[in-house]
Enzyme design. Structure first.
Site, PDB file in Angstrom:
ATOM      1  N   ASP A 266     -62.769  31.919  78.509  1.00  0.00           N
ATOM      2  CA  ASP A 266     -61.582  31.136  78.140  1.00  0.00           C
ATOM      3  C   ASP A 266     -61.975  30.032  77.155  1.00  0.00           C
ATOM      4  O   ASP A 266     -61.267  29.773  76.182  1.00  0.00           O
ATOM      5  CB  ASP A 266     -60.956  30.546  79.415  1.00  0.00           C
ATOM      6  CG  ASP A 266     -60.764  31.622  80.463  1.00  0.00           C
ATOM      7  OD1 ASP A 266     -59.944  32.512  80.253  1.00  0.00           O
ATOM      8  OD2 ASP A 266     -61.483  31.598  81.482  1.00  0.00           O
TER       9      ASP A 266
ATOM     10  N   HIS B 238     -59.494  30.356  86.543  1.00  0.00           N
ATOM     11  CA  HIS B 238     -59.498  31.438  85.545  1.00  0.00           C
ATOM     12  C   HIS B 238     -58.300  32.334  85.836  1.00  0.00           C
ATOM     13  O   HIS B 238     -58.404  33.365  86.488  1.00  0.00           O
ATOM     14  CB  HIS B 238     -60.805  32.236  85.597  1.00  0.00           C
ATOM     15  CG  HIS B 238     -60.725  33.506  84.785  1.00  0.00           C
ATOM     16  ND1 HIS B 238     -60.663  33.500  83.422  1.00  0.00           N
ATOM     17  CD2 HIS B 238     -60.648  34.799  85.157  1.00  0.00           C
ATOM     18  CE1 HIS B 238     -60.556  34.741  82.982  1.00  0.00           C
ATOM     19  NE2 HIS B 238     -60.551  35.556  84.023  1.00  0.00           N
TER      20      HIS B 238
END
Ligand code: NAX
Length: 325
Positions: free
Chosen positions: A159, A187
């Site tokens: 990410d 996440h």
């Protein structure tokens, strides 16, 4: 001859590992002078494919690859290791609810956690990749009390890398110009990519983009990038995920550059008001094989609200697996 770093990898016959293992064996994680030994774990039905992965690793004749063990016995995989990469997990099947996925993967991570507790070196460095990664790491930590809990982490580096790349493209800068990106939280789609502290070539990123872009385009694009890759590719991110695991461990071991940090999901110590013990993504500075959560960053109300939403999701996930922790 330098002793090899011994690395256990679960889910080693899967997509992510088909890219990641070759990067590790080529020296991408521990550098060009450090031999590595791979201790690869799979479920029994996947052992044939795993043996094919070993054949291909052998066929690369990597000078740094000292040994490759293929096994379906977690005790063998987790003995004498320095690092454990938990990539293997059960994918979400048709009609399966997120809560079913939590419980099914929770069973895998509680049982592997117990084996880690029994046989692994207490200072082993762990990175959980298999989803739901943060809560899987939370379960593993609860089932392996002999391990140093600080060293049980989950992957949000993918990410982080996605966020850097999106910002670089937006402002027309190179990736090396971007510093101090932050991914807060889980996440999942509640993650909070935050450019507030970013520099681009030494200037504040916040002054280079309008706030509407940062809130309404940047955050959802990064948070939903995994789904966009699935739509385009027909299966989930693999090479970029493998690359992110290499980055995560390389930063942890070798340190972060002066004046920068990376995002890692680590056990919360209560920093930024997040419930202690949850595996939460923070900006961290790494040095001497350890990490510290970056303290004292000013968080505006919008980001703070989103951080709380992501924390609430992690608390709900923790509640759903309470029987296993
Ligand atoms: P694959 O389905 O290709 O591979 C998973 C492998 O794990 C399979 O070979 C399976 O046999 C094995 N496995 C299942 N249970 C196991 C067990 N108990 N012990 C050992 N091995 C076991 O998935 P892949 O594309 O490699 O993705 C792996 C995981 O990473 C998934 O959970 C996926 O959702 C997750 N991801 C996490 C990301 C992150 O940033 N944290 C991003 C990429 C990816 O979506």
């Amino acid at each position: 001859m330098t002793a090899p770093v011994r690395i256990a990898v679960t889910g080693a016959a899967g997509q992510i590992c088909y890219s990641m293992l070759f990067r590790i064996a080529a020296g991408g994680m521990f550098g060009p002078n450090q031999p590595v030994a791979l201790q690869l774990l799979e479920i029994t039905p996947a052992m044939g494919v795993l043996n094919a992965v070993k054949m291909e690793l052998d066929d690369c004749a990597f000078p740094l690859l000292a040994e490759t063990i293929c096994t379906d016995d977690p005790k063998t995989a987790f003995s004498n290791i320095d690092v454990a990469l938990f990539v293997g997990a059960k994918p979400r099947g048709p009609g399966m609810e997120r809560s079913d996925l939590l419980v099914d993967n929770g069973k895998i991570f509680s049982s592997l956690g117990k084996v880690m507790n029994e046989v692994a070196n207490p200072d082993v460095k762990v990175c959980v990749v298999g989803n739901p990664a943060n809560t899987n790491a939370y379960i593993l930590k609860a089932n392996a009390p002999n391990l140093n809990p600080r060293n049980i982490t989950a992957l949000t580096r993918l990410d982080h890398n996605r966020a850097i790349s999106q910002l670089a493209e937006k402002v027309g800068a190179g990736v090396p110009d971007i510093q101090k990106m932050v991914i807060w939280g889980n996440h999942s789609t509640t993650q909070v990519p935050d450019i507030t502290h970013c520099n681009v070539g030494g200037k504040s990123a916040a002054g280079m983009v309008d706030q509407a872009w940062a809130r309404d385009e940047f955050i959802p694009t990064v948070a939903k990038r995994g789904a966009a890759v699935i739509d385009a590719r027909g299966s989930s991110s693999a090479a970029s995920a493998g690359n992110a695991v290499v980055d995560h461990m390389a930063s942890w071991i070798n340190g972060t550059p002066e004046g920068d940090w990376v995002s890692m999901s680590v056990p919360s110590d209560g920093s930024y008001g997040i419930q202690e013990g949850l595996i939460y993504s923070y900006p961290v500075v790494c040095k001497n094989g350890d990490y510290e959560i970056v303290q004292g960053l000013a968080v505006d109300d919008f980001i703070a609200g989103k951080m709380k939403e992501s924390e609430a999701e992690l608390r709900e996930e923790a509640d759903a697996v309470a029987a296993m922790t």
